[in-house]
Motif scaffolding. Structure first.
Motif, PDB file in Angstrom:
ATOM      1  N   VAL A   1       0.837  -1.203   0.000  1.00  0.00           N
ATOM      2  CA  VAL A   1       0.000   0.000   0.000  1.00  0.00           C
ATOM      3  C   VAL A   1       0.874   1.256   0.000  1.00  0.00           C
TER       4      VAL A   1
ATOM      5  N   ALA B   1       1.474   4.168  -3.135  1.00  0.00           N
ATOM      6  CA  ALA B   1       1.158   5.586  -2.912  1.00  0.00           C
ATOM      7  C   ALA B   1       2.244   6.508  -3.443  1.00  0.00           C
TER       8      ALA B   1
ATOM      9  N   VAL C   1      -0.490   7.961   3.357  1.00  0.00           N
ATOM     10  CA  VAL C   1      -1.567   6.977   3.368  1.00  0.00           C
ATOM     11  C   VAL C   1      -2.243   7.069   4.729  1.00  0.00           C
TER      12      VAL C   1
ATOM     13  N   ASP D   1      -7.224   5.044   8.026  1.00  0.00           N
ATOM     14  CA  ASP D   1      -8.402   4.284   7.607  1.00  0.00           C
ATOM     15  C   ASP D   1      -8.157   3.549   6.293  1.00  0.00           C
ATOM     16  N   ARG D   2      -7.491   4.225   5.387  1.00  0.00           N
ATOM     17  CA  ARG D   2      -7.185   3.585   4.095  1.00  0.00           C
ATOM     18  C   ARG D   2      -6.254   2.387   4.299  1.00  0.00           C
TER      19      ARG D   2
ATOM     20  N   GLU E   1      -8.283  -0.531   5.825  1.00  0.00           N
ATOM     21  CA  GLU E   1      -9.194  -1.147   4.858  1.00  0.00           C
ATOM     22  C   GLU E   1      -8.443  -2.019   3.855  1.00  0.00           C
ATOM     23  N   ALA E   2      -7.239  -1.604   3.511  1.00  0.00           N
ATOM     24  CA  ALA E   2      -6.465  -2.361   2.536  1.00  0.00           C
ATOM     25  C   ALA E   2      -5.864  -3.637   3.130  1.00  0.00           C
TER      26      ALA E   2
ATOM     27  N   GLY F   1      -8.695  -5.475   0.297  1.00  0.00           N
ATOM     28  CA  GLY F   1     -10.036  -4.912   0.326  1.00  0.00           C
ATOM     29  C   GLY F   1     -11.056  -5.938   0.772  1.00  0.00           C
TER      30      GLY F   1
END
Length: 804
Positions: A41, A45, A50, A53-54, A57-58, A198
């Protein structure tokens, strides 16, 4: 749709997606599954922040995760990178990579599994591919199982390509680079062009596979087997029309799975020798093709075809091993390559640069399988590597430590993982290691420092297996006993070689050569036995500590071997005389009789018939009530032979009739006598001679035919030679049946030559000369043989004069 095969570069690191593998200066860096997902992740980016929350979630979709968990995995990632500053944290906002990130490989349109039409053809696998094409639409979930390098991936790709041509979309996932089971699902998603993380990841995979008729190839599953099995089960339920084709070194053991064990390529057997016949076998054809790619002038002709056949056999028909061997043809010819295969793990090291690392050398392929084994299976594999022949469950238990059920569980695990081959047999399942696996296991054994103790256990186990050898020498051993143990001869050879080595165990060598003696004679190998027994005798003489009874047994067996291989030479007399003297000091009647038989036989063969009669009588006097029927029959047979060669055929016939009448049970059919000859053949051959000498030539000829049939039917070279030489051939010459005599002479010559039985080969030469063949009778012929040859010449001349 896109295949997201991306490589990120930052500082001296590279990070591959979807494999999620990290390397520093080309060297792999161990990374946990969550840490790898975090890095994916952050790398995607491209230095941007980042948010928390992102990130959650990932990496942890749909889960309530405490910040402390995130910090733990980020700490693990920082530790792997070796510099805490590479990942910066902005309190309350999120995280970023603090170095510039370069994307080295952009996404390409379309799913691109490995090429399904390799430059090297898929040789010898058409039948397998066609069978899988027929079965996969019906079964839906097939796993190709086999050892490393057998061609599982190539076949799976060929099947998928054929289905692709029929309108079924082929999809390919290679798990080989993956080290973390947590990444299995994300790797499948990425290979389909879907996000690797996800909350909707699995549903996205299922929807993509359901959109068109699909075949999903899951390649190299063995190191992630539980995770792959779970995913396969879920996909099978979620996508009813999906076809799953997995490759693994062991079954996934998943619901709905059908297992197909991939066999090795067919190899030429010993009987195939000419080039055209050898090259008809797929293993040889593959070698030829790959060798021609290395050296264009490479040819297989009748002069080197046998070496190619040997190479294919010794490499067990494993395609990887054959390709690696063929790659060496630019620096050595076939004979040298065949000769050097004893060091195959070091020799076969020139795989294709584009191959997976574990397929670039034969040792690497085996390392991969071995490292996946739990410790009990590793230890069992090392122990089993000492077996030269096949073995059963009892053999495996005898070589292993621990409870029987645990050993059998470990054996089942090795079979499942394709490191041990199993096959059904009449007495139950049989097992064996491929030669290459056996060499590898032995190397591991030496590396572990367990070689000596395991070799000793192997020798002791064989000694225990031959524990009833005393009965074999007492002439009670049935053919079934001998057949059961025949397969062990290569193990006996190996154990003797080790026990006589500098770091071996002389006591075990003596025990093993004695207990296995009956087997050497059952296999008609007295010539080889002489060499091995002589080494033990010399070592025992130097040590001077041998058990006297065991020494008598060894000398008696050695004397028997000398007779069959060399005849009644002085060494035979000295050996049995020494055995008799030592047996008398031990005061063991059975050992005394065994040595006494040898002294009697030497006197008979050298023409001292009167002394032999006295010795035979002495043998009979030593038989007490505890002795068995076979022992009493041996005494009567010895007396009858001595009377016969003294010219008293009436007394000999009376003894033989008494011997026959005493044999009211089936024992005679199944036992070998003191001469290590089939008892029925020995008795019948003497009856043939007696009927002939008593003027019953017609009856003698009829019995000679039966004797020859029974002797050949034993498929025992010593019995065949005995029956033909002493009974059948001389009677056929006397009866004027010279064509039949010549046929039997040829059989005698072939069998005696094949087994290096010089004493019996002399009979073939002497009888052939008696019938006019231009053959010289060896000067080493003994008195009895010369007497029989002279009689045969007279009988042949008389038959010719009579017009027969």
């Amino acid at each position: 749709m896109h295949d997201q095969r991306i490589r990120y570069s930052f500082a001296d690191f590279t990070f591959d997606v979807p494999q999620l593998t990290l390397a520093r200066d080309g060297q792999p860096v161990k990374l946990g599954g969550r840490a790898a997902n975090l890095l994916a992740v952050l790398a995607a980016a491209d230095g941007e922040l980042v948010g928390r929350d992102r990130l959650l979630e990932a990496v942890w979709p749909g889960q309530a995760i405490d910040d402390s968990v995130v910090r733990v995995h980020l700490s693990s990632l920082r530790k792997a990178l070796g510099d805490p500053g590479l990942i910066s944290n902005e309190a309350g906002r999120g995280y970023r990579l603090s170095l510039p990130v370069q994307r080295l490989a952009q996404t390409e349109p379309g799913i691109a599994p490995p090429s399904y039409r390799p430059l090297a053809g898929l040789i010898g696998r058409d039948d397998v591919v066609q069978m899988l094409l027929a079965e996969l639409p019906i079964r839906r979930f097939l796993t190709l199982v086999g050892p490393g390098g057998i061609g599982k991936t190539a076949i799976a790709l060929a099947v998928a390509a054929e289905l692709d041509g029929q309108g079924i979309t082929r999809r390919f996932v290679d798990f080989a680079p993956l080290a973390d089971a947590d990444l299995v699902e994300s790797t499948v998603a990425a290979s389909l062009g879907l996000p690797a993380s996800g909350s909707m990841r699995f549903s996205g995979i299922a929807n993509t596979l359901a959109a068109t008729p699909s075949v999903l190839v899951l390649d190299n599953c063995e190191h992630l087997i539980e995770a792959v099995a779970g995913l396969a089960e879920r996909l099978g339920e979620a996508v009813p029309g999906l076809m799953l084709l997995a490759t693994s070194r062991e079954p996934l053991r998943a619901t709905g799975e059908w297992v197909h064990r991939l066999p090795a390529l067919a190899v030429p057997d010993d009987a195939v020798g000419d080039a055209a016949s050898v090259l008809r076998f797929p293993a040889a054809s593959l070698f030829y093709e790959r060798a021609r790619a290395v050296r264009a002038d490479f040819v297989v002709d009748d002069g080197n075809a046998a070496h190619l056949a040997e190479i294919c056999r010794r490499l067990d028909g494993i395609p990887l091993a054959i390709e690696l061997a063929a790659a060496r043809i630019d620096i050595m010819d076939l004979p040298e390559l065949a000769h050097r295969l004893h060091d195959r793990l070091n020799l076969l090291t020139r795989g294709r640069r584009t191959a997976l690392p574990r397929h670039r050398t034969l040792r690497a392929a085996l390392d991969w399988s071995y490292d996946l084994l739990p410790p009990p299976e590793q230890r069992l594999l090392m122990s089993l590597s000492l077996f030269r022949a096949d073995f059963d469950g009892a053999d495996a238990r005898g070589m292993a430590e621990g409870r029987d059920i645990d050993v059998l569980d470990s054996l089942a695990g090795l079979v499942a993982k394709s490191l041990v081959v199993s096959s059904p047999a009449a007495g139950g399942m049989r097992y064996r290691l491929l030669d290459t696996t056996r060499y590898y296991g032995h190397e591991r054994l030496a590396e572990a420092g367990l070689e000596r103790e395991t070799h000793a256990r192997h020798a002791r186990y064989l000694i225990d297996a031959f524990a009833d050898a005393a009965d074999a020498w007492k002439a009670h051993a049935p053919c079934e006993w001998q057949a059961l143990h025949s397969r062990r001869i290569d193990d006996v050879r190996a154990a003797l070689d080790w026990s006589l080595a500098d770091d071996g165990d002389l006591d075990l060598a003596l025990e093993l050569i004695v207990t296995s003696a009956a087997l050497w004679f059952h296999l008609s190998l007295p010539f080889e036995f002489i060499g091995r027994a002589a080494r033990v005798i010399a070592a025992v003489d130097r040590a001077g500590t041998a058990d006297p009874a065991r020494r008598v047994e060894l000398l008696a067996a050695y004397g028997h071997a000398i007779w069959h291989a060399r005849g009644p030479v002085p060494e035979m007399a000295d050996t049995f005389a020494c055995a008799l003297s030592l047996a008398e000091t031990v005061d063991d009647e059975d050992l005394i009789r065994r040595a006494l038989w040898g002294v009697w036989a030497h006197r008979l063969l050298t023409g001292d018939y009167r002394a032999s009669l006295a010795l035979a009588a002495g043998f009979g006097d030593r038989i007490g009530p505890a002795a068995g029927l076979a022992c009493r029959q041996s005494a009567m047979h010895m007396m009858a032979l001595s009377h016969h060669f003294l010219g008293d055929d009436v007394a000999a016939l009376a003894l033989m009739r008494a011997m026959t009448e005493a044999d009211v049970g089936p024992l005679r059919i199944n036992h070998a006598n003191h001469a290590r000859i089939d008892g029925r053949v020995a008795a019948t051959s003497l009856m043939v001679r007696l009927q002939w000498h008593l003027g019953q030539i017609g009856d003698a000829m009829a019995l000679a035919r039966r004797c020859a049939d029974e002797a050949v039917g034993t498929d025992h070279a010593l019995s065949i030679c005995y029956g033909l030489a002493l009974g059948c051939i001389p009677v056929a010459i006397a009866a004027g049946r010279h064509d039949l005599a010549r046929h039997w002479i040829d059989v005698l010559d072939q069998r005696s030559t094949r087994h290096a039985l010089e004493y019996w080969r002399i009979y073939a030469a002497g009888f052939a000369a008696a019938l006019g063949a231009d053959v010289a009778v060896p000067e080493s012929a003994c008195f009895m043989q010369r007497e029989m040859f002279a009689a045969a010449r007279r009988d042949a001349a008389a038959a010719i004069a009579a017009g027969q």
